[in-house]
Design an enzyme around this catalytic site. Structure first.
Site, PDB file in Angstrom:
ATOM      1  N   GLU A   1       0.812  -1.225   0.000  1.00 29.03           N
ATOM      2  CA  GLU A   1       0.000   0.000   0.000  1.00 29.03           C
ATOM      3  C   GLU A   1       0.840   1.268   0.000  1.00 29.03           C
ATOM      4  OE1 GLU A   1      -2.902  -0.197   3.131  1.00 29.03           O
ATOM      5  OE2 GLU A   1      -4.030  -1.763   2.122  1.00 29.03           O
TER       6      GLU A   1
ATOM      7  N   GLU B   1      -5.061  -8.712   0.669  1.00 25.11           N
ATOM      8  CA  GLU B   1      -5.811  -8.408   1.895  1.00 25.11           C
ATOM      9  C   GLU B   1      -7.285  -8.200   1.563  1.00 25.11           C
ATOM     10  OE1 GLU B   1      -4.396  -5.085   4.271  1.00 25.11           O
ATOM     11  OE2 GLU B   1      -2.326  -5.730   4.015  1.00 25.11           O
TER      12      GLU B   1
HETATM   13  C1  GAL Z   1      -4.461  -2.040   5.379  1.00 27.15           C
HETATM   14  C2  GAL Z   1      -3.059  -2.400   5.857  1.00 27.15           C
HETATM   15  C3  GAL Z   1      -3.038  -3.458   6.911  1.00 27.15           C
HETATM   16  C4  GAL Z   1      -4.218  -3.415   7.846  1.00 27.15           C
HETATM   17  C5  GAL Z   1      -5.507  -3.212   7.087  1.00 27.15           C
HETATM   18  C6  GAL Z   1      -6.750  -3.191   7.919  1.00 27.15           C
HETATM   19  O1  GAL Z   1      -4.484  -0.727   4.941  1.00 27.15           O
HETATM   20  O2  GAL Z   1      -2.250  -2.861   4.807  1.00 27.15           O
HETATM   21  O3  GAL Z   1      -1.790  -3.398   7.538  1.00 27.15           O
HETATM   22  O4  GAL Z   1      -4.036  -2.514   8.873  1.00 27.15           O
HETATM   23  O5  GAL Z   1      -5.433  -2.050   6.341  1.00 27.15           O
HETATM   24  O6  GAL Z   1      -6.850  -2.096   8.770  1.00 27.15           O
END
Ligand code: GAL
Length: 485
Positions: A171, A383
């Site tokens: 990200e 994710e």
């Molecule tokens: C994303 C990040 C993660 C996690 C997720 C949920 O932006 O890559 O590390 O924190 O959000 O909050």
């Protein structure tokens, strides 16, 4: 589109996974030679994190790694995505390798492989060595590129014999926007657009040179970076909202994905930045390096949480420094935007989480379709998940809301696959509960509940599989064939 005969199952080699990041799980923040990262410092600034939570102990994965991998094995997980703490490998960012840090990750990698779990490594998940911040301002200096690539190469050399899936940056759009526009991540700068774009250029060069370095060492490795992709919907059928969407897409999505996928910035975005005097400065040879890396990238990594709405934002309209909801009190975040271009109001047709994140399973399908038609690259969903207040009751955690969330996203992902998108992996965020950066420990994402509170000394840190753990286990066993029954 309507595919009349969808395949029941996911591809036979589909990587059912789950993810984490070093700072959010490991703890042991000053053990075995580890140096300090910018996050180790930032969380100590009063008012920066919910109830002053830190990752000093996090969920103690550093000391409970074997137990965590055992739980993954019992679940049948196919891949585990984790990040490496740069400061364990190089405590000061460069110089001598700290062998104790290497040893920890060797143990983790071997433990995963011995349990038939494919390791997927994120090289950089935000925890920059503080020493490099002190030495030359970290990402703000071009020096970072050489130190980053040296660090990345060290990982490729030490772990590349066993690790074939690599994500260079996590990200980039998020850590740079929070760091240089919103002041909510280190180094905590506000609305510094010129530096923001220069920092991003350095990060792109670090990504590109690392991709090239990996492929020259291990031609069979697979690599990409993970982008936090929030597809957009125009607020209305007014042409000014259609333009706001185009500006949003070019400046908030394609600005990153075009560099990863094509090796160049979107022209309209660059024209806009030049007109404002904030376009990044290139060094000679940069263009060629970005192009070369784009040819070598194997997939687009996607962290998908939500979609957004793009609406025209007048020149005296809202900026990027508005309030975020870090408390879990619904409705406390405010609208953000870029004056003169776009703003992102809540979507009135979709529900939100307690932290005001829009819930939109179909957006995942749109994200995959957009990437497929624009770049024709395979996709790794690195994710996707739901942050919620989970409750431990009589030794159990019932989280039907998380099962529902993940199931609906997977059904949409499956549609994208049936429509021709090549999706290699799906990693939920997260495997165990963990520190949620600014939001403390009460915002839980895991399949495995970890008994800890915001206060370091409260809780046993015991691991308790939630209902969603057993649901995902079954989904993996059946290769997703029974999701929509
Ligand atoms: C994303 C990040 C993660 C996690 C997720 C949920 O932006 O890559 O590390 O924190 O959000 O909050």
């Amino acid at each position: 589109m309507y595919i009349t005969k969808p395949n029941k199952e996911f591809p036979s080699d589909f990587l059912w996974g789950s993810a984490s990041a070093a700072y959010q799980v490991e703890g042991a923040w000053d053990e075995d030679g580890k140096g300090r990262s910018v996050w180790d410092e930032f969380v100590r600034i009063p008012g920066k994190t919910f109830k002053a939570t830190t990752g000093d102990k996090a969920v103690d994965h550093y000391h409970r790694m074997e137990e965590d991998v055992r739980l993954m094995k019992e679940m049948g997980l196919k891949t585990y995505r984790f990040s490496i703490a740069w400061t364990r490998i190089f405590p000061d960012g460069n110089g001598e390798v700290n062998e104790e840090g290497v040893a920890f990750y060797n143990r983790l990698i071997d433990e995963l492989i011995n349990n038939d779990i494919t390791p997927m490594i994120t090289v950089y998940h935000w925890d920059l060595p503080q020493a490099l911040e002190n030495e030359y301002g970290g990402w703000e200096s071009r020096h970072i590129v050489d130190d980053f690539v040296h660090y990345a190469k060290t990982l490729f050399e030490r772990f590349g014999d066993r690790v074939k899936h690599w994500i260079v940056l996590n990200e980039q759009n998020v850590f740079t926007a929070h760091g240089w526009l919103m002041a909510t991540h280190p180094p905590g700068k506000v609305n510094d657009r010129k530096t923001f774009y220069q920092v991003n250029h350095h990060a792109f060069m670090a990504h590109a040179k690392s991709v090239i370095a990996l492929k020259s060492l291990w031609s069979d490795a697979m690599v990409g970076s993970s982008f936090a992709f929030g597809p957009s919907y125009a607020k209305s059928d007014k042409p000014e909202d259609a333009m706001a969407k185009m500006d949003y897409d070019d400046l908030q999505s394609y600005y990153w994905m075009d560099v990863y996928g094509y090796g160049r910035y979107p022209r309209a975005a660059l024209a806009q930045l030049r007109s404002e005097g904030v376009a990044p400065v290139f060094e000679e040879g940069d263009e060629e390096i970005l192009k070369e890396a784009a040819q070598l990238v194997d997939f687009m990594g996607v962290n998908y949480y939500q979609t957004c709405v793009a609406e025209y934002n007048p020149i005296d309209g809202v900026g990027m420094t508005n309030t975020m909801n870090t408390t879990g009190k619904k409705g406390t975040s405010t609208v953000q935007g870029v004056p003169g271009l776009y703003k992102n109001p809540q979507n009135e047709h979709l529900p939100t989480t307690d932290w005001d994140w829009t819930i939109d399973p179909e957006g995942l399908r749109f994200a995959c379709r957009d990437i497929t038609s624009r770049y024709d690259l395979p996709i790794v969903i690195s994710e996707n998940g739901l942050g919620a207040f989970d409750k431990l009751e009589e030794g159990k955690v019932h989280d039907p809301y998380r099962i529902d969330y993940l199931k609906r996203h997977l059904i949409e992902l499956k549609k994208a696959i049936d429509e021709g998108c090549r999706v290699l992996a799906y990693c939920t965020w997260s495997f165990t509960d963990l520190l949620s950066w600014l939001n403390g420990y009460q915002k839980r994402y895991g399949f495995v509940y970890v008994d800890r509170e915001e206060d370091e000394n409260e809780g046993t840190l015991n691991r308790i599989p939630k209902d969603s753990y057993y649901w995902y286990k079954y989904t993996i066993e059946t290769n997703g064939a029974e999701l929509d029954v």
